[in-house]
Design a protein around this motif. Structure first.
Motif, PDB file in Angstrom:
ATOM      1  N   ALA A 275       0.834  -1.150   0.101  1.00 56.23           N
ATOM      2  CA  ALA A 275       0.054  -0.112   0.026  1.00 56.23           C
ATOM      3  C   ALA A 275       1.030   1.065   0.152  1.00 56.23           C
ATOM      4  N   VAL A 276       0.448   2.174  -0.853  1.00 61.47           N
ATOM      5  CA  VAL A 276       1.092   3.573  -0.657  1.00 61.47           C
ATOM      6  C   VAL A 276      -0.109   4.486  -0.597  1.00 61.47           C
ATOM      7  N   LYS A 277       0.023   5.309   0.568  1.00 59.12           N
ATOM      8  CA  LYS A 277      -0.782   6.427   0.728  1.00 59.12           C
ATOM      9  C   LYS A 277      -0.309   7.624   0.652  1.00 59.12           C
ATOM     10  N   HIS A 278      -0.482   8.398  -0.360  1.00 59.20           N
ATOM     11  CA  HIS A 278       0.068   9.642  -0.727  1.00 59.20           C
ATOM     12  C   HIS A 278      -0.640  10.800   0.051  1.00 59.20           C
ATOM     13  N   GLY A 279       0.393  11.725   0.452  1.00 61.82           N
ATOM     14  CA  GLY A 279      -0.019  12.980   1.134  1.00 61.82           C
ATOM     15  C   GLY A 279       0.584  14.205   0.564  1.00 61.82           C
ATOM     16  N   PRO A 280       0.324  15.297   0.836  1.00 59.56           N
ATOM     17  CA  PRO A 280       0.912  16.465   0.156  1.00 59.56           C
ATOM     18  C   PRO A 280       2.398  16.709   0.297  1.00 59.56           C
ATOM     19  N   VAL A 281       2.772  16.145   1.851  1.00 58.11           N
ATOM     20  CA  VAL A 281       4.409  16.152   1.978  1.00 58.11           C
ATOM     21  C   VAL A 281       4.801  14.938   2.190  1.00 58.11           C
ATOM     22  N   THR A 282       4.201  14.046   2.725  1.00 58.40           N
ATOM     23  CA  THR A 282       4.698  12.785   3.191  1.00 58.40           C
ATOM     24  C   THR A 282       3.690  11.674   2.726  1.00 58.40           C
ATOM     25  N   SER A 283       4.486  10.472   2.299  1.00 59.70           N
ATOM     26  CA  SER A 283       3.776   9.294   1.840  1.00 59.70           C
ATOM     27  C   SER A 283       3.881   8.318   2.983  1.00 59.70           C
ATOM     28  N   GLU A 284       2.655   7.352   3.084  1.00 62.61           N
ATOM     29  CA  GLU A 284       2.942   6.197   4.252  1.00 62.61           C
ATOM     30  C   GLU A 284       3.296   4.990   3.094  1.00 62.61           C
ATOM     31  N   ILE A 285       4.202   4.129   3.503  1.00 63.13           N
ATOM     32  CA  ILE A 285       4.318   2.908   2.602  1.00 63.13           C
ATOM     33  C   ILE A 285       4.092   1.733   3.411  1.00 63.13           C
TER      34      ILE A 285
ATOM     35  N   VAL B 150       5.294  -0.468   8.586  1.00 58.24           N
ATOM     36  CA  VAL B 150       4.651   0.893   7.854  1.00 58.24           C
ATOM     37  C   VAL B 150       6.196   1.822   8.170  1.00 58.24           C
ATOM     38  N   GLY B 151       6.522   2.461   6.885  1.00 59.57           N
ATOM     39  CA  GLY B 151       7.496   3.756   6.953  1.00 59.57           C
ATOM     40  C   GLY B 151       6.788   4.799   6.114  1.00 59.57           C
ATOM     41  N   THR B 152       7.424   6.015   6.666  1.00 61.75           N
ATOM     42  CA  THR B 152       6.794   7.159   6.016  1.00 61.75           C
ATOM     43  C   THR B 152       8.228   7.989   5.375  1.00 61.75           C
ATOM     44  N   VAL B 153       8.200   8.479   4.322  1.00 61.51           N
ATOM     45  CA  VAL B 153       8.946   9.251   3.392  1.00 61.51           C
ATOM     46  C   VAL B 153       8.407  10.320   2.899  1.00 61.51           C
ATOM     47  N   THR B 154       9.157  11.318   2.485  1.00 62.87           N
ATOM     48  CA  THR B 154       8.816  12.406   2.000  1.00 62.87           C
ATOM     49  C   THR B 154       8.085  12.206   0.496  1.00 62.87           C
ATOM     50  N   GLU B 155       7.146  12.975  -0.042  1.00 62.69           N
ATOM     51  CA  GLU B 155       6.337  12.681  -1.258  1.00 62.69           C
ATOM     52  C   GLU B 155       7.527  12.665  -2.174  1.00 62.69           C
ATOM     53  N   GLU B 156       8.409  13.557  -2.191  1.00 63.38           N
ATOM     54  CA  GLU B 156       9.499  13.598  -3.332  1.00 63.38           C
ATOM     55  C   GLU B 156      10.341  12.124  -3.206  1.00 63.38           C
ATOM     56  N   SER B 157      10.685  11.867  -2.160  1.00 66.35           N
ATOM     57  CA  SER B 157      11.301  10.318  -2.131  1.00 66.35           C
ATOM     58  C   SER B 157      10.661   9.416  -2.593  1.00 66.35           C
ATOM     59  N   CYS B 158       9.329   9.332  -2.344  1.00 65.99           N
ATOM     60  CA  CYS B 158       8.430   8.419  -3.149  1.00 65.99           C
ATOM     61  C   CYS B 158       8.533   8.311  -4.616  1.00 65.99           C
ATOM     62  N   ARG B 159       8.503   9.699  -5.050  1.00 63.00           N
ATOM     63  CA  ARG B 159       8.485   9.631  -6.381  1.00 63.00           C
ATOM     64  C   ARG B 159       9.716   9.174  -7.037  1.00 63.00           C
TER      65      ARG B 159
END
Length: 142
Positions: free
Chosen positions: A15-25, A36-45
């Motif tokens: 699962a990937v839950k995108h947010g405006p700043v952070t994504s939850e993977i 579950v890990g959280t990374v910046t949306e930029e890192s996710c991309r």
């Protein structure tokens, strides 16, 4: 991949839950457990993290809390992986605790000697390894 993080857990992104700043993977590990890990949306991309992909979770041993007799307590930390202590290496100030979470996966926690003694940690003991989603660094094969 070589890093100084003792804990390197490969898994499949479920699962990937995108947010405006952070994504939850969410990663499913070889033992069937999820973390579950959280990374910046930029890192996710930049890493191309997407459902169905593969990633490795890196967690520093010092970011893992070890608990015994956790239930019925509820915690805000997303990651609570249960297992058995396989080894306790006692130092002067800190201990290194190895926890078998199944499926050939071992987590290593670095905790204080005081905590080691208070919890009376020993091989064969049931424990829960706890760490926050923000303590997870995700990596992919380049």
């Amino acid at each position: 991949m070589k890093t100084s993080a003792r804990n390197q857990l490969p898994g499949k992104i479920t699962a990937v839950k995108h947010g405006p700043v952070t994504s939850e993977i969410t990663l499913q590990l070889a033992n069937g457990m999820s973390l579950v890990g959280t990374v910046t949306e930029e890192s996710c991309r930049e890493l191309g993290l997407a459902e169905g992909g593969l990633a490795t979770a890196l967690i520093k041993a010092s970011n893992i809390i070890v608990a015994t007799d956790l239930h019925p307590m509820k915690l805000s930390a997303r990651n609570q992986l249960s297992g058995l202590v396989t080894h306790v290496e006692r130092g002067t100030v800190n201990s290194i605790v190895s926890i078998d979470i199944g499926g050939g996966l071992i987590l290593t926690a670095g905790i204080t000697m005081q905590s080691t003694e208070t919890l009376d940690l020993h091989p064969g003991q049931k424990v829960t390894a706890i760490f926050k989603a923000g303590s997870v660094i995700l990596g992919v094969v380049a």
